[in-house]
Write a protein that holds these residues in place. Structure first.
Motif, PDB file in Angstrom:
ATOM      1  N   LYS A  65       5.111   4.326   1.876  1.00  0.00           N
ATOM      2  CA  LYS A  65       4.944   3.938   3.284  1.00  0.00           C
ATOM      3  C   LYS A  65       3.877   4.764   3.983  1.00  0.00           C
ATOM      4  N   ARG A  66       3.610   5.964   3.482  1.00  0.00           N
ATOM      5  CA  ARG A  66       2.601   6.825   4.105  1.00  0.00           C
ATOM      6  C   ARG A  66       1.186   6.299   3.874  1.00  0.00           C
ATOM      7  N   ARG A  67       1.030   5.370   2.936  1.00  0.00           N
ATOM      8  CA  ARG A  67      -0.310   4.881   2.609  1.00  0.00           C
ATOM      9  C   ARG A  67      -0.850   3.921   3.646  1.00  0.00           C
ATOM     10  N   PHE A  68       0.013   3.381   4.482  1.00  0.00           N
ATOM     11  CA  PHE A  68      -0.428   2.366   5.441  1.00  0.00           C
ATOM     12  C   PHE A  68      -0.754   3.055   6.768  1.00  0.00           C
ATOM     13  N   ARG A  69      -2.048   3.336   6.954  1.00  0.00           N
ATOM     14  CA  ARG A  69      -2.482   4.093   8.117  1.00  0.00           C
ATOM     15  C   ARG A  69      -3.618   3.384   8.839  1.00  0.00           C
TER      16      ARG A  69
ATOM     17  N   GLU B  83      -5.979  -1.259  14.136  1.00  0.00           N
ATOM     18  CA  GLU B  83      -6.833  -0.217  13.571  1.00  0.00           C
ATOM     19  C   GLU B  83      -6.691  -0.098  12.058  1.00  0.00           C
ATOM     20  N   PHE B  84      -5.806  -0.893  11.477  1.00  0.00           N
ATOM     21  CA  PHE B  84      -5.559  -0.769  10.046  1.00  0.00           C
ATOM     22  C   PHE B  84      -6.727  -1.309   9.232  1.00  0.00           C
ATOM     23  N   GLU B  85      -7.129  -0.537   8.219  1.00  0.00           N
ATOM     24  CA  GLU B  85      -8.139  -0.959   7.254  1.00  0.00           C
ATOM     25  C   GLU B  85      -7.586  -0.700   5.854  1.00  0.00           C
TER      26      GLU B  85
END
Length: 247
Positions: free
Chosen positions: A230-234, A78-80
């Motif tokens: 690390k919070r940026r990778f969603r 689901e990562f974009e």
């Protein structure tokens, strides 16, 4: 000693020491040794369950009155990438990744040393010798690999067949459901490339090609600017008392 007890890990707790991420706090770790008599499934479950690996030790925070360290993993399918991440990917199109056996080299250590001296001279790795580095890379009982990033040869160059300089490298573990990024480092003078972010993006893409659902990023530490990236990778999941939970 029964056979079941022989394979069950024994856990130990370190003495309190100053936390390297949150000023004024003390940290403790619970750890166990990863030995060859431990089953691969047990070790895999430890690393999927919030433990991190350093050589053949698995550890996790065990700090009294503090829950700042949270294990996070990226949901690969689901990562974009964001717009800024796409710019970083474009800025590094001239790099070629190669996934190799986890074997230390003098070239890797030179790059590691330059990175540590420039970025983390006061950190816990500042005194690592070439032997310490070699142990970090090759002392593993699980499936561990190194990804090296080198510049593409220039078109028509006479030395196109020669090995290009090493720009960045990432040490990773393969788990049953993903890739766990253990440690990465890069040429400090190339910081404008965003190589730390780029290597995470590249391993997310690599995990997707392998059909693995997660990339484990270790601990996000609430209140630590060093770990905020690390919070940026969603989308990502965080390990809570109720198991892995979507952020």
């Amino acid at each position: 000693m029964t056979e079941q007890r022989k394979h069950f890990p024994e856990f130990y707790v370190t003495a309190p020491q100053p936390c390297p991420y949150l000023s004024g706090r003390l940290e403790r770790k619970v750890f166990t040794h990863l030995t060859h008599d431990k089953t691969p499934a047990l070790v895999d479950n430890l690393l999927k369950g919030g433990f991190r690996r350093s050589q053949n030790i698995a550890y996790m925070p065990y700090c009294e009155g503090c829950q700042a360290c949270v294990s996070v993993r990226v949901v690969v399918d689901e990562f974009e990438p964001t717009r800024s991440m796409r710019r970083i990917l474009a800025a590094n199109e001239d790099l070629v990744p190669q996934h190799l056996q986890a074997t230390p080299t003098s070239e890797q250590y030179s790059l590691f040393r330059a990175y540590i001296d420039a970025r983390h001279a006061e950190g816990g790795m500042a005194d690592m010798t070439v032997l310490d580095y070699a142990m970090m890379v090759e002392d593993s009982i699980i499936d561990t690999f190194m990804t090296e990033y080198r510049l593409k040869p220039e078109p028509g160059a006479r030395n196109a067949g020669q090995k290009r300089p090493l720009v960045a490298a990432a040490l990773c573990d393969r788990l049953s459901d993903g890739i766990s990024m253990v440690y990465s480092f890069y040429e400090p003078e190339a910081f404008r490339r965003g190589l730390g972010t780029y290597m995470i993006l590249d391993h997310i893409a690599y995990a997707k090609r392998l059909g693995l659902p997660y990339v484990y990023l270790g601990y996000w530490i609430n209140g630590s600017p060093k770990m905020s990236y690390k919070r940026r990778f969603r989308p990502q999941e965080q390990l809570t008392g109720n198991g892995w939970t979507r952020l």
